[in-house]
Design a protein around this motif. Structure first.
Motif, PDB file in Angstrom:
ATOM      1  N   MET A 317       1.241  -1.191   0.090  1.00 39.50           N
ATOM      2  CA  MET A 317      -0.168   0.152  -0.363  1.00 39.50           C
ATOM      3  C   MET A 317       0.657   1.112   0.009  1.00 39.50           C
ATOM      4  O   MET A 317       0.360   1.971  -0.054  1.00 39.50           O
ATOM      5  CB  MET A 317      -1.028   0.041   0.969  1.00 39.50           C
ATOM      6  CG  MET A 317      -2.008  -0.807   2.063  1.00 39.50           C
ATOM      7  SD  MET A 317      -3.500  -0.905   2.635  1.00 39.50           S
ATOM      8  CE  MET A 317      -1.491  -0.891   3.816  1.00 39.50           C
ATOM      9  N   VAL A 318       1.739   1.005   0.616  1.00 35.50           N
ATOM     10  CA  VAL A 318       2.735   2.745   1.094  1.00 35.50           C
ATOM     11  C   VAL A 318       3.313   2.594  -0.515  1.00 35.50           C
ATOM     12  O   VAL A 318       3.606   3.520  -0.418  1.00 35.50           O
ATOM     13  CB  VAL A 318       3.664   2.175   2.304  1.00 35.50           C
ATOM     14  CG1 VAL A 318       4.706   1.401   1.591  1.00 35.50           C
ATOM     15  CG2 VAL A 318       3.837   3.633   2.749  1.00 35.50           C
ATOM     16  N   GLN A 319       3.504   2.654  -1.029  1.00 30.49           N
ATOM     17  CA  GLN A 319       4.459   2.712  -2.349  1.00 30.49           C
ATOM     18  C   GLN A 319       4.541   3.542  -3.251  1.00 30.49           C
ATOM     19  O   GLN A 319       4.410   4.374  -3.602  1.00 30.49           O
ATOM     20  CB  GLN A 319       4.838   1.334  -2.872  1.00 30.49           C
ATOM     21  CG  GLN A 319       5.930   1.314  -4.363  1.00 30.49           C
ATOM     22  CD  GLN A 319       7.312   2.121  -3.902  1.00 30.49           C
ATOM     23  OE1 GLN A 319       7.676   2.427  -2.407  1.00 30.49           O
ATOM     24  NE2 GLN A 319       8.229   2.105  -4.562  1.00 30.49           N
ATOM     25  N   PRO A 320       2.724   2.944  -3.925  1.00 29.50           N
ATOM     26  CA  PRO A 320       1.914   3.990  -4.682  1.00 29.50           C
ATOM     27  C   PRO A 320       1.798   5.441  -3.698  1.00 29.50           C
ATOM     28  O   PRO A 320       1.992   6.746  -4.423  1.00 29.50           O
ATOM     29  CB  PRO A 320       0.316   3.245  -5.429  1.00 29.50           C
ATOM     30  CG  PRO A 320       1.133   2.268  -4.769  1.00 29.50           C
ATOM     31  CD  PRO A 320       2.128   1.824  -3.307  1.00 29.50           C
ATOM     32  N   ALA A 321       1.691   5.300  -2.328  1.00 31.98           N
ATOM     33  CA  ALA A 321       0.893   6.506  -1.613  1.00 31.98           C
ATOM     34  C   ALA A 321       2.421   7.642  -1.671  1.00 31.98           C
ATOM     35  O   ALA A 321       2.435   8.714  -2.196  1.00 31.98           O
ATOM     36  CB  ALA A 321       0.906   5.826  -0.598  1.00 31.98           C
ATOM     37  N   ILE A 322       3.901   6.671  -1.497  1.00 34.00           N
ATOM     38  CA  ILE A 322       4.802   7.966  -2.244  1.00 34.00           C
ATOM     39  C   ILE A 322       4.921   8.326  -3.080  1.00 34.00           C
ATOM     40  O   ILE A 322       5.579   9.491  -2.735  1.00 34.00           O
ATOM     41  CB  ILE A 322       6.200   6.854  -1.256  1.00 34.00           C
ATOM     42  CG1 ILE A 322       5.729   6.300   0.301  1.00 34.00           C
ATOM     43  CG2 ILE A 322       7.321   7.501  -1.896  1.00 34.00           C
ATOM     44  CD1 ILE A 322       6.528   5.678   0.938  1.00 34.00           C
TER      45      ILE A 322
END
Length: 392
Positions: A317-322
């Motif tokens: 989840m965190v990679q696309p948000a970053i």
């Protein structure tokens, strides 16, 4: 070649082509990452030689990141991706022709540089397919699938070819992946000429971007997220050995991570409209913090596999948000440079941190490594709450 206007009319075709290009470059690098050290060992060389080859995968992407980012800002998508594919193609063909320590180091350096170089251009151009915040998160969710797909496909392909046809054949077939990237890149539209602001940005220092406090915080968070996976990959086998787990059990734990990470990245494009990026980023960091805190308390392979699956969901989840937030915080004419700064930090860490992990692991043990990472991720979650305001 499609026109620039096609970028708006056919975003799905362009996105699919970019995804294929990144899979090709990354799968090639991952295949070489398996084949090159195995070849070094097959020649009877020392562990030091294996370490030298593995270091090449990270050193050259770190050194070339900033020129790659500036080239992408200056020339758009096609020239950087062609250079990236050319590097990977040259490295694999060189290793296919002859295998010695020099050519294997060259293959590692060139395929690693090709993957890193291409990733910067692909991520920069992908952001231009999005018309807003929600669409940008959706685009980067699709793009984030590429490393997961390549991480499964590249090593599997290389392993099967090594077992059944030998190392030369494996390198030769891996060379087909960057060749396919060159073909897939033709479906990506050519960008319009650079705006005057982009010409002015060329004279500014890339490190001047670090004066933006929200961007500085986000790059710190991005580095810690990357570091957390490196710690997991290093410390999990140590912890597993302490717990008496078999190699197949450890492989199953890592597989649980990979499946969960890919699954959540498939779901995120469908859920992008309901997600608030800063909340998503903070929640994912806190979840990762909890996983690292819990790992040393577990004894069974099944419990560790459940933890690995939760970690896969959080980091997936965190990679696309970053990536989406990174593009919001940076002027469009400098997207390539900020991606280069991120790539430099990650690849420099990949080159230097294994030695530090080894020293710490020997001194304090695997459980303490997990708990130190948990504390750092908890601190990062506080920084994530302070990221903002977003540009534009």
């Amino acid at each position: 070649m499609p026109s620039a206007a096609t970028l708006v009319r056919r975003p799905h075709a362009a996105l699919a082509a970019m995804l294929a290009c990144q899979v090709g470059l990354h799968a090639c690098a991952q295949g070489v990452r398996l084949a090159a050290p195995l070849n070094v060992l097959a020649q009877g060389r020392s562990a030091w030689s294996v370490g030298l080859v593995m270091t090449m995968f990270a050193v050259f992407p770190a050194l070339l990141a900033l020129p790659a980012g500036r080239l992408a800002d200056r020339r758009g998508y096609h020239l950087p991706v062609r250079l990236a594919a050319g590097c990977a193609l040259a490295g694999t063909l060189l290793a296919a022709a002859t295998q010695n320590l020099f050519t294997l180091c060259a293959a590692a350096a060139l395929s690693g540089a090709g993957s890193g170089f291409g990733m910067i251009a692909i991520q920069r151009s992908a952001s231009r397919l999005a018309g807003g915040d929600t669409e940008r998160l959706r685009v980067f969710s699709w793009i984030a699938l590429a490393p997961a797909i390549a991480g499964l496909f590249g090593p599997m392909l290389a392993g099967l070819l090594i077992d059944h046809a030998g190392f030369s054949a494996a390198f030769l077939v891996l060379a087909l992946l960057p060749a396919a990237t060159l073909l897939a890149a033709q479906a990506v539209p050519v960008e319009p000429p650079r705006a005057p602001a982009a010409q002015a940005a060329r004279k500014a220092s890339a490190f001047g971007l670090l004066r933006l406090a929200p961007l500085r915080r986000l790059l710190f968070v991005s580095w810690l997220v990357s570091l957390s996976w490196d710690v997991h990959g290093f410390a999990l086998p140590l912890l597993g050995v302490e717990r008496g787990l078999s190699a197949s059990a450890l492989g199953g734990i890592l597989a649980a991570y990979a499946v969960a990470s890919m699954s959540v990245r498939l779901l995120m494009p469908l859920l992008a409209g309901r997600l608030v990026r800063r909340t998503l980023l903070t929640a994912a960091l806190l979840l990762t913090c909890a996983v690292f805190g819990a790992y040393p308390l577990l004894r069974s392979a099944w419990a560790m596999a459940a933890c690995a699956a939760v970690l896969g969901i959080a980091l997936g989840m965190v990679q696309p948000a970053i990536m989406a937030t990174l593009h919001d915080l940076t002027p469009p004419e400098r997207h390539g440079e900020v991606l280069a700064l991120r790539s430099m930090a990650i690849h420099a860490s990949m080159a230097a941190m294994p030695l530090m992990f080894g020293v710490l692991g020997s001194a304090v043990g695997a459980p303490v490594l997990f708990w130190l990472m948990a504390a750092a991720l908890g601190a990062a979650s506080v920084q994530a709450l302070r990221i903002g305001p977003q540009r534009g």
